[in-house]
Enzyme design. Structure first.
Site, PDB file in Angstrom:
ATOM      1  N   GLU A  46       0.837  -1.198   0.000  1.00 48.38           N
ATOM      2  CA  GLU A  46       0.000   0.000   0.000  1.00 48.38           C
ATOM      3  C   GLU A  46       0.876   1.254   0.000  1.00 48.38           C
ATOM      4  O   GLU A  46       1.849   1.351   0.758  1.00 48.38           O
ATOM      5  CB  GLU A  46      -0.868  -0.050   1.266  1.00 48.38           C
ATOM      6  N   LYS A 116      -9.066   2.423  -1.924  1.00 45.87           N
ATOM      7  CA  LYS A 116      -9.317   1.791  -0.628  1.00 45.87           C
ATOM      8  C   LYS A 116     -10.717   2.180  -0.180  1.00 45.87           C
ATOM      9  O   LYS A 116     -11.081   3.361  -0.174  1.00 45.87           O
ATOM     10  CB  LYS A 116      -8.262   2.264   0.371  1.00 45.87           C
ATOM     11  N   CYS A 171      -5.512  -3.180   2.462  1.00 40.50           N
ATOM     12  CA  CYS A 171      -5.254  -3.216   3.898  1.00 40.50           C
ATOM     13  C   CYS A 171      -6.509  -3.318   4.764  1.00 40.50           C
ATOM     14  O   CYS A 171      -7.090  -4.383   4.894  1.00 40.50           O
ATOM     15  CB  CYS A 171      -4.428  -1.996   4.291  1.00 40.50           C
TER      16      CYS A 171
END
Length: 650
Positions: A46, A116, A171
């Site tokens: 990330e 995300k 994540c």
């Protein structure tokens, strides 16, 4: 993509926080290494272009512009590595807001951007200060003159393959109650890539491992997890580069923490698709609104390269390697067998069991299970009638073991020599006793079964079947002979596991004399003992000399029935698993035998007695194997012929 394998890489560059140009050069080096190692899908952490720990520097135009330029640089760099998909993380500005995104790069192009979806606001991860949460659906953005799909509902499909479909979450997305990967999988994604920056705290790596492993199992997918490591700021937290690659609940590769180790693994996409196909509860595209929001991007073909597979194939897939786990598995299987028989005895109000005891492995296991069931029901073990029926092939060793075992377990022993009755039968049907053919062998087996059934009638009892699943897969049983019983306790226990179950009982029974008998049974060659013994009284007819090693057949059976693996792929992985044990020619010989017998002998499995299922593979016609008795093996044998021709086998 030969045999369905896709090589994946999870990589962590050593970065400098906020130095995009330096980080880009590190990423380039790893891209080159991944290509040299024949990776087809490569994942980086990330925000790896900038570094994850930039904090409020993400609000600076200078950093955002540098990240954008690095993205263009990396895009162009992938042009020299045709057929490899690269996924990198960076901040990206859209409509005046900053998004934490993953960019898919391939063949010098940007395939798509995925934001995300879940932005954390923990004390150490207060991303909401800089980033906006992602959105479902997709929009088109222009990057370096190209129209690029951008959004949280993007699936990349590579070339003409309908199996390799890649989707992304980032994540925190995985740690939420409803991760985006669930939507992705239900819309067809078979490989999930997670770009992460997960810090290390006490116990977190074990939890993370189980989380990634569990998600791959729940979604029946390949899961590539790459996370931040050395180079990130350690101002308040430390990152360990705990990279993982999992497949359907199995960890294929795992990095040693704090080393920035790149890990590689070969994901079996065919196995994933096979597993989903057999799961009626894995229902893709259940939500039409969700389906309409997805964009399926057709990408170039992944480069086809010959792989020396980077994955482990267990020679004994039914038997755990670890002794502690193996002992626990044995106890669990014995319980399943025992409680299955207990219920049948209770239901029929049966106080007597009849077992043909030969001194071999299978009848030994059946007797041990029956003893356990009688003990649970508080029935007298005298009600277990062990019938030994010596004939032309019986050896002193097996006979003595059968007698000793019965006595040590406190069961009733009855000896019935069947030579006279078998000879009478041969006379009745006009068979020459000196002709040792199938009639000679099966006549003995059927005589024994008739005796067992009739004694069960005499004692108001039940005949307990002894045959195991490996024999059933091969059809290595006499139809309406040892093939038949009133309850088959070993029906879904493979031969390789039978041995460990008996060994476990020998180790835990707390009876030295019984243990010694069981160990001698384990040391005795597997045999039906239907042909006369050798001159020295030893066993002449050894099963594995006739049909092949059971460890090979169990391996074939597991992969063919559990995952639908075809002959060519099965031959390939068997050669990897048994490289130090059998030559390719030997493996081919017994694979051909297994395939032919499996099809030819289905009629025996179509009328099996009841018996408890103990594992993920079984051959019951009422459960796991609904197969016609008249199925043709032509397509399978044709593939075996191709193996023969390609390798020059006789």
């Amino acid at each position: 993509m030969k045999d369905g394998y896709i090589r994946a890489a999870a990589m962590t560059p050593k970065i400098k926080v906020a130095d995009c140009r330096y980080n880009t050069e590190q990423i380039k080096e790893l891209i080159t290494k991944a290509y040299d190692n024949k990776a087809a899908i490569v994942s980086f952490p990330e925000l790896c272009i900038t570094g994850y720990t930039c904090n409020d520097l993400f609000l600076q135009d200078t950093l955002i512009d540098e990240a954008y330029n690095s993205l263009i640089d990396l895009k162009k760099y992938t042009g020299q590595y045709e057929g490899m998909a690269v996924v990198v993380g960076l901040p990206y500005m859209y409509m005046g807001k900053l998004y934490n995104v993953a960019a898919v790069l391939m063949n010098g192009h940007i395939i798509g951007l995925v934001p995300k979806m879940n932005i954390p606001n923990y004390a150490e991860f207060y991303e909401r200060r800089q980033f906006k949460e992602g959105f479902k659906g997709n929009v088109s953005v222009n990057i370096d003159g190209e129209d690029v799909d951008f959004g949280g509902s993007l699936i990349c499909q590579f070339g003409s393959s309908n199996k390799v479909k890649l989707a992304i979450e980032i994540c925190e997305d995985l740690w939420t109650p409803a991760p985006p990967s669930i939507r992705h999988a239900l819309n067809g994604a078979t490989i999930i890539v997670n770009l992460s920056a997960s810090n290390e705290t006490i116990g977190k790596s074990a939890y993370r491992r189980e989380l990634v492993k569990g998600q791959s199992a729940r979604l029946v997918c390949g899961y590539i997890y790459s996370t931040a490591g050395d180079g990130e700021s350690t101002q308040d937290i430390v990152f360990g580069a705990h990279n993982l690659i999992c497949e359907n609940g199995t960890v294929l590769a795992e990095a040693k923490k704090f080393t920035n180790e790149a890990v590689y693994a070969d994901i079996d996409v065919d196995r994933i698709c096979s597993e989903r196909r057999r799961m009626s509860t894995f229902d893709v595209n259940v939500d039409e609104n969700m389906k309409e929001a997805y964009k399926y991007v057709t990408c170039p073909e992944l480069k086809k390269r010959t792989l020396e597979l980077k994955r482990y194939f267990d020679k004994a897939p039914f038997v755990p390697d670890d002794k502690k786990e193996r002992d626990a598995r044995c106890e669990e299987i014995l319980d399943i067998q025992t409680y299955g028989l207990k219920k049948r005895l209770e239901h029929t109000n049966c106080k007597s069991a009849v077992i043909g005891i030969s001194g071999g492995l299978d009848s030994t296991l059946a007797l041990l299970v029956t003893v356990r069931a009688f003990d649970i029901l508080n029935l007298d073990r005298n009600g277990i009638n062990c019938i030994t029926m010596p004939c032309f092939g019986t050896t002193d060793r097996t006979y003595n073991n059968a007698v000793k075992m019965t006595e040590k377990l406190g069961c009733t022993l009855r000896e019935i020599n069947i030579k006279k009755s078998v000879r009478q039968h041969f006379e009745d049907i006009g068979h020459n006793e000196d002709v040792h053919n199938v009639t000679y062998e099966n006549g003995q087996a059927r005589e024994r079964t008739q005796i067992l059934m009739d004694i069960a009638n005499q004692t108001n009892g039940m005949v307990i079947g002894t045959g195991d699943m490996s024999e059933l897969a091969l059809g290595w049983a006499t139809y309406n002979g040892d093939h038949m019983s009133m309850y088959g306790v070993n029906a879904s226990v493979p031969k390789t596991l039978v041995r460990h179950l008996v060994r476990y009982y020998a180790d835990t029974c707390a009876n030295k004399e019984l243990s010694e008998v069981l160990i001698d049974v384990l040391d005795t060659p597997v045999s039906p003992e239907l042909l006369p013994p050798n001159e020295d009284g030893t066993i002449h007819q050894k099963t594995e000399d006739l049909v092949g090693p059971y460890e090979l057949h169990d391996f074939f059976m597991y992969h063919m029935l559990r995952f639908g693996v075809g002959p060519e792929k099965l031959f390939r992985i068997a050669n990897i698993a048994f490289a130090n044990d059998y030559s390719p020619a030997v493996i081919y010989k017994w694979l051909r035998t297994f395939t032919w017998r499996f099809f030819a002998q289905q009629f025996k499995r179509s009328c099996l007695p009841d018996g408890p299922k103990v594992g993920s593979v079984a051959v019951s016609p009422r459960g796991d194997l609904r197969m016609p008795s008249d199925a043709s093996p032509a397509a399978w044998m044709e593939k075996l012929d191709r193996i023969k021709e390609a390798n020059g086998f006789e």
